[in-house]
Design an enzyme around this catalytic site. Structure first.
Site: not given
Lengths: 374, 374
Positions: B153, B223, B318, B351-352
């Site tokens: 990222s 968050r 992602d 994405h994680d």
């Protein structure tokens, strides 16, 4: 060339209901108003009525304009003489949902029992509840069966629910950019929006009216976030890209990129006009919608009693309720040997495509509506 | 079976720099600390150094654990004896970026000039600025060229920037789940997160430390929103679906769906530990990253001076930085006849995925790292 025109100047009407409604939650509302507009003429057989259901932030002002105001109704490109929902042929009703903030009884209304705004005391609503209230309004017109019920997004869910709750009272259901239920991701976005409002110090537990406050920060954030999910990645890229307002990085937190300017403007405008409690309950109605739930998750079973004919429309770039979600609906309808037309329309406007004037989309709807017998 | 183990107990170190750094914004920081950790041994030729760059909310604690604490570093599955970045072979450095909130000088640090926290006075940072500070840290070790610089990222962006800013000082760049620039949609999500923080009444224009306040509401919302973009629709559906905490609708605004519980928990945890000003400047550094900008949008031109070899990895699910964004990077590198390996890894963790222990992903990285000459 098709000749189309506006329905012209319109005036909203109010229907008062003084028999209590018991909601899905078990809560009751003793009496309430529904504000609505109509376009076109109801024929003597009452067989040409079309109900337009609105989405999260919509209202009864579907078409035409208010005298002295420039802005048209939110679906003016769809409803009017010569338009896909042709008011020379159909009698069209737009109604602000119960719990709304545009005239129908909602959280910002005065509770006759206390003389104060309902605020947090206003009960949560479901799509089924709205169908019930809309059916009561139809009775006032002597409409026992709608020629069609149509809506986009949450409006499409109401149209679908009509055919489940009151199968004899709707001949055609048109569900656009809808879904049979929200995904975890959909609920997650709604919850962030709700938390923005609920944790705004000006929310006062929902009783901000009584405190002369407005949770503008929360509403603004909720709307900014919502907007991202209404647009497609591509349409945002096309419209805003990485464009900078001043042409250079400013190394600060004021508006810098064009997309920031757009989103903040949309957020501010919305926060100045929409009721926070209505926003909350609308998102909850979305989360709760799940007709398959009463049938152990079997959507086909939910439509077992349905009798309507359906048009289901989805847009390629809609990532909020993707075409796959519409296909889930179509599959459940076909399982019941119901008459379904389905089209996936190429559009890069994302979820908002259902509001746009796209030729293919409008031609499809016009053709479908023209084939409805009245 | 591969035998792997932990790097064991680690202790962070601090490097103090008292020559000023001039940032891309034109602002200066007169003196600063960088906190870092190292794993493995630097060989006499200083040719086996690997720099791990962190993403938005990461830090220098990449691997191992602190004595008496259970939790491991954020990439412990990747860095250690026998792991893809094998510390028996490589000397690995993790560093908290300047502007961070885990020990390196940042907005929450005391400004020696005033004796008070920098707060809003701390300047905005860019990826280029971080490369400069990381290069200064490398000098302290006598490292003139990294064997590899790696990150996911925002960390991947730093790795890419190294090969542009200091082409002679890095042999291999590994950019995972990265993008050559943010899209309008990416910036839009960042801006909603920033607005949540900036409009939190406890933010006090960035000087909340001086007011003994913490903009927890804003950080929490930021968050929660971030988390939605880190996960895929599918992984959320699989993990949470429409699961209800109590099994029934509660018709209220307390936690109801499992996904709400998860997001709020993540939001609360983060808000209790992360600095709001750091969050703001990290998102801005993401927005600003755009190496093609100095070349009229020509990304290939931006890599014209690059000399490194590259491994570019993307994950199918992602949607924050989709595989197409990685292919844009690969295309620009190939235009310059650079040595590039690219893999699109099937993963449903969104994405994680770059943080996850996926066999195919780890095997690829292990193979690549094992082939690096030291």
């Amino acid at each position: 060339m098709l000749e189309t025109s506006s329905v012209g100047a319109v005036v909203p009407q109010t229907a008062h209901f003084d028999s209590a409604i018991v909601l899905a939650s078990g809560a009751q509302i003793a009496q309430y108003d529904l504000v609505y507009e109509t376009y076109g003429e109801l024929n003597p057989a009452c067989s040409n009525a079309v109900l337009v259901c609105h989405a999260l932030s919509g209202n009864h002002h579907v078409a035409g304009y208010y005298a002295g105001q420039e802005e048209s109704g939110w679906w003016d490109n769809m409803v009017g003489p010569g338009k896909p929902i042709d008011t020379r042929r159909f009698f069209v009703i737009g109604v602000n949902n119960l719990g709304g903030c545009h005239g129908s009884t909602g959280p910002a209304s005065i509770d006759p029992a206390s003389g104060k705004p309902f605020g947090a005391g206003f009960p949560l609503m479901t799509v089924e509840d709205w169908v019930e209230t809309q059916a009561r309004l139809a009775q006032r017109f002597g409409i026992t069966q709608f020629a069609a019920i149509i809506g986009g997004s949450l409006g499409g869910m109401q149209a679908l629910q009509w055919s489940i709750s009151r199968p004899e009272q709707v001949r055609h259901v048109i569900a656009i950019a809808a879904a049979p239920k929200l995904t975890a991701q959909n609920i997650a976005f709604n919850d962030v929006a709700r938390q923005a409002i609920l944790t705004d110090p000006d929310f006062h537990g929902g009783n901000f009216c009584a405190q002369d406050a407005v949770p503008r920060r929360g509403l603004r954030l909720a709307r900014m976030l919502g907007h991202i999910t209404y647009l497609s990645d591509d349409s945002m890229a096309e419209k805003f890209g990485r464009g900078l307002r001043s042409g250079a990085y400013s190394f600060g937190y004021d508006v810098e990129f064009e997309i920031e300017s757009y989103l903040r403007y949309q957020g501010d405008k919305f926060a100045a006009s929409f009721d926070a409690n209505t926003y909350l309950l609308m998102t909850k109605a979305l989360d709760y919608f799940d007709p398959a739930r009463a049938y152990n998750g079997n959507l086909s079973a939910a439509f077992r009693g349905a009798r309507a004919k359906y048009l289901v429309l989805a847009f390629t770039s809609d990532w909020r309720f993707s075409p796959g979600r519409s296909r889930d609906i179509v599959k459940a309808l076909l399982d019941n040997e119901l008459d379904v037309s389905f089209a996936q329309i190429t559009s890069n406007h994302g979820h908002d495509s259902f509001l746009m004037e796209d030729e293919h989309y409008h031609d499809l709807l016009r053709a479908y509506m023209n084939n409805i017998e009245i």
